[in-house]
Every structure is written in C-alpha cells, then in structure tokens.
Design an enzyme around this catalytic site. Structure first.
Site, PDB file in Angstrom:
ATOM      1  N   GLY A 242     -86.960 -30.892 -89.386  1.00 54.38           N
ATOM      2  CA  GLY A 242     -86.649 -31.834 -88.566  1.00 54.38           C
ATOM      3  C   GLY A 242     -87.788 -32.735 -88.492  1.00 54.38           C
ATOM      4  N   GLU A 262     -94.570 -31.239 -83.351  1.00 56.60           N
ATOM      5  CA  GLU A 262     -94.987 -29.613 -83.446  1.00 56.60           C
ATOM      6  C   GLU A 262     -94.156 -28.941 -84.047  1.00 56.60           C
ATOM      7  OE1 GLU A 262     -98.148 -29.469 -81.948  1.00 56.60           O
ATOM      8  OE2 GLU A 262     -98.068 -31.751 -81.447  1.00 56.60           O
ATOM      9  N   CYS A 299     -92.509 -20.571 -81.267  1.00 60.57           N
ATOM     10  CA  CYS A 299     -93.278 -21.133 -82.363  1.00 60.57           C
ATOM     11  C   CYS A 299     -94.512 -20.486 -82.619  1.00 60.57           C
ATOM     12  CB  CYS A 299     -93.429 -22.343 -82.039  1.00 60.57           C
ATOM     13  SG  CYS A 299     -94.357 -22.735 -80.424  1.00 60.57           S
ATOM     14  N   GLU A 389     -91.513 -20.255 -92.101  1.00 57.19           N
ATOM     15  CA  GLU A 389     -91.209 -19.623 -90.920  1.00 57.19           C
ATOM     16  C   GLU A 389     -89.725 -18.997 -90.747  1.00 57.19           C
ATOM     17  OE1 GLU A 389     -90.026 -22.265 -87.727  1.00 57.19           O
ATOM     18  OE2 GLU A 389     -91.096 -20.761 -86.143  1.00 57.19           O
TER      19      GLU A 389
HETATM   20  P1  NAP Z   1     -84.635 -28.396 -84.909  1.00 55.16           P
HETATM   21  O1  NAP Z   1     -83.359 -27.905 -85.331  1.00 55.16           O
HETATM   22  O2  NAP Z   1     -85.647 -28.988 -85.511  1.00 55.16           O
HETATM   23  O3  NAP Z   1     -84.281 -29.664 -83.785  1.00 55.16           O
HETATM   24  C1  NAP Z   1     -85.152 -30.055 -82.700  1.00 55.16           C
HETATM   25  C2  NAP Z   1     -84.610 -31.434 -82.335  1.00 55.16           C
HETATM   26  O4  NAP Z   1     -84.599 -32.300 -83.341  1.00 55.16           O
HETATM   27  C3  NAP Z   1     -83.173 -31.286 -82.071  1.00 55.16           C
HETATM   28  O5  NAP Z   1     -82.834 -32.131 -80.841  1.00 55.16           O
HETATM   29  C4  NAP Z   1     -82.458 -31.850 -83.324  1.00 55.16           C
HETATM   30  O6  NAP Z   1     -81.305 -32.342 -83.044  1.00 55.16           O
HETATM   31  C5  NAP Z   1     -83.585 -32.913 -83.756  1.00 55.16           C
HETATM   32  N1  NAP Z   1     -83.283 -33.172 -85.057  1.00 55.16           N
HETATM   33  C6  NAP Z   1     -83.593 -32.182 -86.141  1.00 55.16           C
HETATM   34  N2  NAP Z   1     -83.734 -32.694 -87.209  1.00 55.16           N
HETATM   35  C7  NAP Z   1     -83.274 -33.931 -87.180  1.00 55.16           C
HETATM   36  C8  NAP Z   1     -82.998 -35.046 -88.020  1.00 55.16           C
HETATM   37  N3  NAP Z   1     -83.352 -35.073 -89.328  1.00 55.16           N
HETATM   38  N4  NAP Z   1     -82.846 -36.265 -87.522  1.00 55.16           N
HETATM   39  C9  NAP Z   1     -82.727 -36.578 -86.218  1.00 55.16           C
HETATM   40  N5  NAP Z   1     -82.821 -35.471 -85.370  1.00 55.16           N
HETATM   41  C10 NAP Z   1     -83.086 -34.420 -85.748  1.00 55.16           C
HETATM   42  O7  NAP Z   1     -85.457 -27.023 -83.937  1.00 55.16           O
HETATM   43  P2  NAP Z   1     -84.721 -26.282 -83.014  1.00 55.16           P
HETATM   44  O8  NAP Z   1     -83.848 -25.358 -83.889  1.00 55.16           O
HETATM   45  O9  NAP Z   1     -84.309 -26.909 -81.797  1.00 55.16           O
HETATM   46  O10 NAP Z   1     -86.016 -25.481 -82.491  1.00 55.16           O
HETATM   47  C11 NAP Z   1     -86.795 -24.124 -83.155  1.00 55.16           C
HETATM   48  C12 NAP Z   1     -87.881 -24.542 -83.786  1.00 55.16           C
HETATM   49  O11 NAP Z   1     -89.049 -25.183 -83.175  1.00 55.16           O
HETATM   50  C13 NAP Z   1     -88.677 -23.345 -84.733  1.00 55.16           C
HETATM   51  O12 NAP Z   1     -88.906 -23.749 -85.959  1.00 55.16           O
HETATM   52  C14 NAP Z   1     -89.842 -23.214 -83.745  1.00 55.16           C
HETATM   53  O13 NAP Z   1     -90.771 -22.555 -84.387  1.00 55.16           O
HETATM   54  C15 NAP Z   1     -90.400 -24.716 -83.257  1.00 55.16           C
HETATM   55  N6  NAP Z   1     -90.923 -24.850 -82.198  1.00 55.16           N
HETATM   56  C16 NAP Z   1     -92.341 -25.316 -82.460  1.00 55.16           C
HETATM   57  C17 NAP Z   1     -93.031 -25.512 -81.238  1.00 55.16           C
HETATM   58  C18 NAP Z   1     -94.457 -26.012 -81.136  1.00 55.16           C
HETATM   59  O14 NAP Z   1     -94.840 -26.321 -80.189  1.00 55.16           O
HETATM   60  N7  NAP Z   1     -94.846 -26.218 -82.520  1.00 55.16           N
HETATM   61  C19 NAP Z   1     -92.804 -25.280 -79.895  1.00 55.16           C
HETATM   62  C20 NAP Z   1     -91.127 -24.632 -79.799  1.00 55.16           C
HETATM   63  C21 NAP Z   1     -90.299 -24.525 -80.944  1.00 55.16           C
HETATM   64  P3  NAP Z   1     -79.998 -31.570 -83.433  1.00 55.16           P
HETATM   65  O15 NAP Z   1     -79.942 -30.458 -82.865  1.00 55.16           O
HETATM   66  O16 NAP Z   1     -78.779 -32.350 -82.999  1.00 55.16           O
HETATM   67  O17 NAP Z   1     -79.881 -31.395 -85.009  1.00 55.16           O
END
Ligand code: NAP
Length: 526
Positions: A242, A262, A299, A389
């Site tokens: 994402g 992040e 994360c 991951e």
């Molecule tokens: P995600 O699937 O990447 O989604 C995050 C947000 O981004 C959602 O609102 C999603 O919308 C949007 N999104 C994702 N891909 C997109 C694209 N191609 N175009 C437009 N919008 C997009 O992540 P998640 O499942 O919610 O969260 C889990 C992940 O977050 C894990 O990998 C975890 O390690 C990571 N994380 C990282 C941190 C850090 O600080 N580094 C902290 C917490 C979590 P949709 O849901 O509508 O697709």
C-alpha cells in the site's frame, strides 16, 4: 453513528457506495452503513483544506494548542461508546482499547505542549551586516506547515495511527489541514473520533476546512486524494504494498509530493549464545509476549529470530515454542486479514524447513494458530520471500552454523524499523560486525528488550531504511514527527513589522532561538 463523511467539518453523504464494518468476535457485520465519499466530496474537502491552510498562519499558537487539547477532551467525553465501537470493529480487548486511547490522548497533549512552546519551528536568525564586504544579508528562518496533508491510517491501530493518530496530530501541530482517508475496517471508530475533532474545531474557532474525514472502501478515494494538485504531503501507516503504491503515485504527479509511509517490518532479533542459558526464562517470556500480543498484529512484532546452533539455543527454542503455543489464540482484526495471514504463512512454509510449530486444538472463530517456523541460514539467505512481513503471530527462526553465517544472514537483511540484540556487554568485540551491520539497517537498536511497545517521546524514532519507511530521516512516533509536515522558510531583508513574531528582534516569547549560530533566549542586538 451516521455513516456519513465529514467534509470541512460538515456532514455529507452524496454517494451511493455503501459498506459495513465487521465484528470478528461475533462473526457478523456491524449495523451502520458507511457512505463512500464521491469525487465532488473529495474535491470539496481539498478546496476547503487549501482555504484553511492560508488562514492557519494568522492563528495564534495558543489557539492551536487549545484546539489539540480540546480534541483530547472531546474524545474522552465520548466515553464507553468509543471503546465499545473500537472493540466491535477490531475484536481486540477493551483493555487494549483503553490503553490505545490513552496513547492517543497523550500524543495530543504532547503536541499541544510542543505547539505552545513554539521552539519546534527552529527559529534561526543571522542579522545582516552592511559593513562587511561583501554585504551580509539579514536572514531569518523558521519551519512552516507544508500544506494540506492526506492521512491513511492502519487497520491495527484505530486510535494511535488513524483519525486522531500521530500523523493527523503532528500535521495539525505543524499548521497543516488534514484530510483523513478513513480506514474501512474501523470506519465507525473513525467517525466517532472525527466528530470529536469537528466539535473541537467549532469550540476553538479553527477554520472548518482544517479537517475532513472521508469514508472509502475502494482505492479510488485514496488515489484521487494523493493525485490532487492541492494536496502537499501524505502520511501513511500500513503495508509495504500500500505504502509503495501511494509513494509511486505521488511521484508520478506533475508536482511530486512527499509520502511518509511507515510500513511493515520483520524486526530481527539476534540472540547471542554466551548469556542464553542464564537468560533462558526471562528472554523466552519477553519474546513469547511480544510475538503474540495483539495477535501479532504490530508493525514491531518480532517476526525473525537469528541464533547460532548450540545446545543452549536448542533448549531456548523449545522453551520459547512451548510458551508461544500455550498462549490463547484470539480473533484477528478481520477475516480478510486472517486470510492474508494464512496465505503469507503458507507461502513461507513452502521452503525446506527444520521444524514447523503451530498452536493445536480448538481456537475461536476468525482466530489463527500462532506459528514458529525454523529454517537453516542457507535457506533463509537464498529465499528473499522469508524476509517479507507475515502480519500476525508468525515468527521465523533462522539457525546459523557459525558466527560467520550469522553475520552473513544479518548482512542480507533489508531495512527495518527495529533490530534487537540479546546478549551481554562482555562480548561486544566478538559481535561488533553484527552491531555495525544492524546499525546500518534499522531505525531503533534494542538491547535485551523487545521491539513492541513504542514510547511516545522526543527521543523515539519510529522509522527506518526502506522498506520499513519511504524516508528513514523521519519518525512517525514522538514529537519529532512534526518535521514531516513542515518546510523551512527564509525571510531575507524583511522589515520587523512584516516578519513573523518569532523572528523579530525582540524575543517576546522568551524561547530558544539560534542567533549567529548560537542558541539563546536573548533579543537580537543591532
Ligand atoms: P494496508 O492494507 O496497507 O492499508 C492501509 C490504508 O491504506 C488503508 O486505508 C488502505 O485502504 C489504504 N491503501 C492500501 N493500499 C492502497 C492503494 N494501493 N491505493 C490507495 N489506498 C491504499 O495496511 P493495513 O492492513 O491496514 O495495516 C496493517 C499493516 O500496517 C501491517 O503491514 C503493519 O505492519 C503496518 N503498520 C505499520 C506501522 C508503522 O508505524 N510502520 C504501524 C502500524 C501498522 P483500503 O483498506 O481501502 O485498501
């Protein structure tokens, strides 16, 4: 709960695409229908944000700080409804909801303090000198808000990394309006928190365009926001795929903008042999808790352990496996996350492994079996997929034949949020290559503790070399995260009355400023 969007602090529901959130414990949808934002609503939110951006520099730091504090009071005043909603949309426990809410409120108050002190703008003054040859110009610099910011929160932190999470609050503190692309898995929690922000906007007289909360279940809303010419930065917390997609999108714009993504990490933990026996219980307890807490959906979850083969390491692993598998299995955040976990785990388990341990017996609906997979270092090094991951309670253990192989395994690691060393100080010379290699790969090095638990304070750095983040220079946690949404602004040869208060000769606020390169609270003397 209305299911509506908040566009510049006004309720709006013009769309026809509806969706619901899901309760993984009850295995059924929650009742509210959320209405996805339309193209017009997105455009309106951005236009209002741009209007607010031009007003924000005229608003006092006291009013801005009051606004942040008021958000925290408004959130707290929602009470149990908010906690219940969090629990019903995540399957996480009420204790976790309370702890994460506390963290969100602490962040708000920390940023209110930061804004009130106003030193974060790093005022720097080099007075002019007409007598120098060549003439020295009068230069005065400070940080200013970058412009309208779009925030994408993550599924696993509905409070701390979402609607009023670190990205939103640091952007507000920097003087930026925020448009939140609400996370579809916790849209209800998002709406309640958004309403609290709207109330705070009204109560403290901030411009309405400072905040919008847009529902979306399809990617189109997020794409439109990132590509909108008036949007100037993006804060993203989520998966590598994402974050990378949004980063590429932002760089494809005629005017590229920064995306502070992040993302995920496997957070390697190197366990050194010498002090393993004496710490067997302590370290296995710490790691078992860290691997399984929040159903591994952090994360900073320790997804990779590296050990040198020995009797002690074999015994340690047996102890750890027992402790991890003995823990209760609990539902993951959503069936889609469970499915993603199972699929990523299946892929990882296709390599030739030494052992595979999974929780046995009955588990709740939408739960998964915590898993520990053990492989040889040669298998690890020749399968880059094993560095991806696996979001959930999965840990890969890499067994190295020698110190040399351990060094080689650490050397192939990609960028990480954290790196942990469990060992003793006495052996620092022997393992100096491990220390120095990890140093190059991570944003936070940990000694004899675990990576989960990210303290919110100025000395935290939650970031790391790619792919942990898209810009390792910035943190997503702690007050320094404000720097992501600020840019330097220099005033050359400006008359006093046209300068921002903080850069004038007289230091009325009595704050630290850099004058001629030295930090001081003095006035500028002619
Ligand atoms: P995600 O699937 O990447 O989604 C995050 C947000 O981004 C959602 O609102 C999603 O919308 C949007 N999104 C994702 N891909 C997109 C694209 N191609 N175009 C437009 N919008 C997009 O992540 P998640 O499942 O919610 O969260 C889990 C992940 O977050 C894990 O990998 C975890 O390690 C990571 N994380 C990282 C941190 C850090 O600080 N580094 C902290 C917490 C979590 P949709 O849901 O509508 O697709």
């Amino acid at each position: 709960m209305t299911g509506e969007n908040s566009v510049g602090c006004e309720f709006s529901a013009e769309g026809s695409c509806l969706f619901q959130t899901f309760n993984p414990v009850k295995n059924k949808s929650n009742p509210t229908f959320f209405i996805e934002a339309t193209i017009d609503e997105v455009n309106r939110a951005v236009d209002l944000a741009q209007e607010a951006y031009s007003i924000l520099p005229t608003i006092s730091v006291v009013q801005k700080a009051d606004f942040l504090e008021e958000i925290s009071l408004q959130i707290l005043s929602i009470g149990d409804n908010l906690l219940d909603c969090f629990v019903s949309e995540t399957g996480l426990t009420i204790e976790r909801a309370i702890a994460e809410r506390t963290r969100m409120l602490m962040q708000l108050n920390a940023f209110a303090d930061l804004v009130r002190k106003n030193e974060w703008v790093e005022p720097s003054i080099d007075p002019g000198n007409v007598n120098r040859n060549p003439k020295k110009p009068d230069l005065r610099k400070m940080l200013v808000g970058i412009g309208p910011v779009v925030v994408f929160g993550a599924s696993n932190f509905p409070f701390a990394y979402s609607t009023a999470g670190g990205d939103t609050i640091s952007a507000f503190a920097a003087g930026c309006p925020v448009i939140v692309k609400s996370h579809p898995l916790h849209a209800g929690t998002g709406e309640l928190v958004a309403n609290a922000i709207v109330k705070a906007v009204m109560k403290t007289g901030m411009p309405k365009g400072i905040f919008s909360n847009l529902n979306a279940v399809n990617l189109a809303v997020g794409k439109q926001l990132v590509l909108h010419p008036k949007v100037k930065a993006v804060g993203f917390t989520g998966s590598i795929s994402g974050g990378r997609a949004l980063f590429d999108m932002a760089n494809s714009r005629p005017e590229p903008i920064p995306v502070f993504a992040e993302m995920g990490s496997v957070n390697p933990v190197v366990i050194l042999p010498e002090s393993l026996s004496e710490n067997n219980e302590k370290w296995s307890d710490l790691l078992a808790e860290s691997i399984t807490s929040g159903v591994g959906q952090f994360c900073t979850n320790p997804g990779l352990l590296l050990l040198i083969d020995s009797e002690e390491s074999t015994f340690f692993l047996e102890t750890l496996v027992t402790k991890v598998l003995n823990r209760e299995a609990a539902p993951m955040l959503h069936p889609s996350i469970l499915e993603r976990f199972e699929s990523a785990k299946r892929e990882a388990c296709k390599v030739p492994f030494i052992s595979l341990h999974e929780k046995k017996g009955d588990i709740p609906i939408n739960a998964t079996r915590q898993t520990i997979l053990t492989v040889n270092a040669s298998v690890f090094m020749s399968n880059p997929l094993l560095q991806e991951e696996v979001f959930g309670p999965f840990t890969l253990v890499v067994i190295c034949k020698s110190l040399n192989e351990l060094e080689e395994s650490v050397a192939v690691l990609k960028g990480q949020l954290t790196g942990t060393i469990m060992g003793s100080v006495e052996n620092k010379e022997k393992y100096k290559t491990i220390f120095s290699t990890l140093h190059q790969k991570v944003g936070r090095l940990i000694f004899n503790e675990v990576p989960t638990g990210v303290e919110v304070c100025p000395s935290m750095h939650h970031g790391g070399p790619y792919p942990a983040t898209t810009d390792s220079r910035f943190t997503a946690v702690g007050t320094d995260s404000i720097k992501r949404f600020a840019r330097p602004m220099v005033y050359q040869n400006f008359p006093e009355e046209l300068l921002p208060e903080i850069l004038r000769d007289q230091n009325r606020m009595k704050i630290e400023r850099r004058i001629n390169g030295a930090w001081t609270k003095s006035d500028v003397h002619a």
